[in-house]
Scaffold this motif. Structure first.
Motif, short mmCIF file in Angstrom:
data_model
loop_
_atom_site.label_atom_id
_atom_site.label_comp_id
_atom_site.label_asym_id
_atom_site.label_seq_id
_atom_site.Cartn_x
_atom_site.Cartn_y
_atom_site.Cartn_z
N ASN A 23 -45.12 -8.52 -38.97
CA ASN A 23 -44.69 -7.55 -37.97
C ASN A 23 -43.26 -7.09 -38.18
O ASN A 23 -42.92 -5.93 -37.92
N LEU A 24 -42.40 -7.99 -38.66
CA LEU A 24 -41.00 -7.62 -38.91
C LEU A 24 -40.92 -6.52 -39.96
O LEU A 24 -40.32 -5.46 -39.73
N TYR A 25 -41.51 -6.76 -41.12
CA TYR A 25 -41.39 -5.79 -42.20
C TYR A 25 -42.20 -4.53 -41.93
O TYR A 25 -41.84 -3.45 -42.39
N ARG A 26 -43.27 -4.63 -41.18
CA ARG A 26 -44.01 -3.44 -40.77
C ARG A 26 -43.09 -2.48 -40.02
O ARG A 26 -43.02 -1.28 -40.31
N ALA A 27 -42.34 -3.02 -39.05
CA ALA A 27 -41.45 -2.19 -38.25
C ALA A 27 -40.32 -1.60 -39.10
O ALA A 27 -39.99 -0.41 -38.99
N VAL A 81 -33.73 2.02 -29.02
CA VAL A 81 -34.97 1.62 -29.70
C VAL A 81 -36.04 1.34 -28.65
O VAL A 81 -35.76 0.78 -27.59
N ARG A 82 -37.27 1.74 -28.98
CA ARG A 82 -38.38 1.53 -28.07
C ARG A 82 -39.41 0.60 -28.71
O ARG A 82 -39.40 0.37 -29.92
N PHE A 95 -39.51 0.96 -32.78
CA PHE A 95 -39.23 2.22 -33.46
C PHE A 95 -38.11 2.99 -32.76
O PHE A 95 -37.82 2.75 -31.58
N CYS A 96 -37.49 3.88 -33.50
CA CYS A 96 -36.53 4.80 -32.93
C CYS A 96 -37.23 6.13 -32.69
O CYS A 96 -37.71 6.75 -33.64
N PRO A 126 -29.16 0.26 -29.12
CA PRO A 126 -28.98 1.52 -29.84
C PRO A 126 -29.43 1.44 -31.29
O PRO A 126 -29.17 0.44 -31.99
N CYS A 127 -30.09 2.48 -31.74
CA CYS A 127 -30.48 2.60 -33.13
C CYS A 127 -29.21 2.56 -34.00
O CYS A 127 -28.20 3.19 -33.67
N LEU A 128 -29.27 1.86 -35.09
CA LEU A 128 -28.10 1.74 -35.96
C LEU A 128 -27.77 3.04 -36.66
O LEU A 128 -26.65 3.21 -37.15
N ARG A 129 -28.69 3.97 -36.69
CA ARG A 129 -28.48 5.23 -37.39
C ARG A 129 -28.03 6.34 -36.43
O ARG A 129 -27.10 7.07 -36.72
N CYS A 130 -28.69 6.46 -35.27
CA CYS A 130 -28.42 7.62 -34.41
C CYS A 130 -27.99 7.24 -33.00
O CYS A 130 -27.67 8.13 -32.19
#
Length: 253
Positions: free
Chosen positions: A164-168, A234-235, A246-247, A226-230
């Motif tokens: 599940n970690l790498y899937r996300a 994160v939801r 996901f963001c 917060p998303c690390l990119r934008c």
């Protein structure tokens, strides 16, 4: 459920601790295997394939263990206190200088070593194998173009090792939601990212997909942060009974 890199590292450490040594104690506390006594057998080695571990013995048999959701192997020095309750132990192996305790291993099988491949023949290529077959993994991933990519990545019959970690994290790096169909992603890149992330963490217990152990993941288990990119929050949601992260801004679908 542990990822393939966690199982690989556990197998490597088990191999270092047990290979070439004689079991002074070899108990299997599993309902189907409780009558077996492995005491006196030599451990020839330990290998892993995806999320499966095989311990090879000198009588020509192998113990296959699968971690499922909560299983693990622990290594201890003689006399060291176990970190999990004794009633959870399903395997107790002792050599002169180490103990290997398998906790909560609900899925154990004792089979001839020559037949162990039949237990994993349905699986896709092992992402951490030196001879990993990229083309075969891509073929399996794209076999059902309409399937949500988040389900396909988690399917061990496609590639062995993604959890599940790498899937996300793979979906985040592909910039797609886990619900988009496989046909909407670059399958070759999805396979390459899966292998790259597992390889980056196969020799350490910490699992970082960002390259920074201080902030280890982009979206996994970061709901509301917060998303690390934008910087969008994160939801999380469920797909087939498993949480996905996901963001909503960075990932499209």
């Amino acid at each position: 459920m542990p990822e393939g890199d966690t199982v690989f590292l556990a197998g490597h450490r088990m191999n270092q601790a047990l290979a070439g040594k004689t079991l002074r104690r070899g108990e299997l506390r599993h309902p189907r295997l409780a009558a077996l006594d492995l005491t006196g057998l030599d451990v020839l080695g330990v290998r892993t394939y995806g999320k499966h571990m095989f311990t090879h013995f000198s009588d020509g048999n192998s113990l296959r263990s699968h971690f499922r959701m909560d299983g693990s192997w622990h290594l201890y020095r003689p006399g060291e206190k176990w970190r999990r309750p004794a009633h959870q132990a399903r395997a107790v192996f002792e050599v002169d200088d180490r103990q290997a305790i398998g906790f909560a291993l609900h899925d154990l099988e004792f089979v001839p070593t020559s037949e162990e491949d039949r237990l994993i023949s349905h699986l896709g290529p092992d992402l951490l194998a030196p001879d990993f077959d990229t083309a075969e993994a891509v073929r399996r991933l794209t076999a059902d173009p309409s399937r949500p990519v988040g389900l396909a990545l988690l399917d061990q019959r496609v590639m062995a090792g993604v959890g599940n970690l790498y899937r996300a994290e793979v979906c985040f790096l592909l910039r797609v939601l886990p619900t988009v169909p496989v046909s909407a992603v670059d399958a070759s890149r999805a396979v390459a990212l899966s292998r790259k992330l597992l390889q980056a963490n196969q020799w350490r217990p910490e699992q970082s997909t960002t390259g920074d152990l201080r902030v280890q993941h982009y979206v996994f288990e970061r709901t509301g942060r917060p998303c690390l990119r934008c910087r969008t929050r994160v939801r999380s949601d469920e797909i087939d009974g498993r949480f996905v992260y996901f963001c909503p801004k960075c990932q499209k679908g």
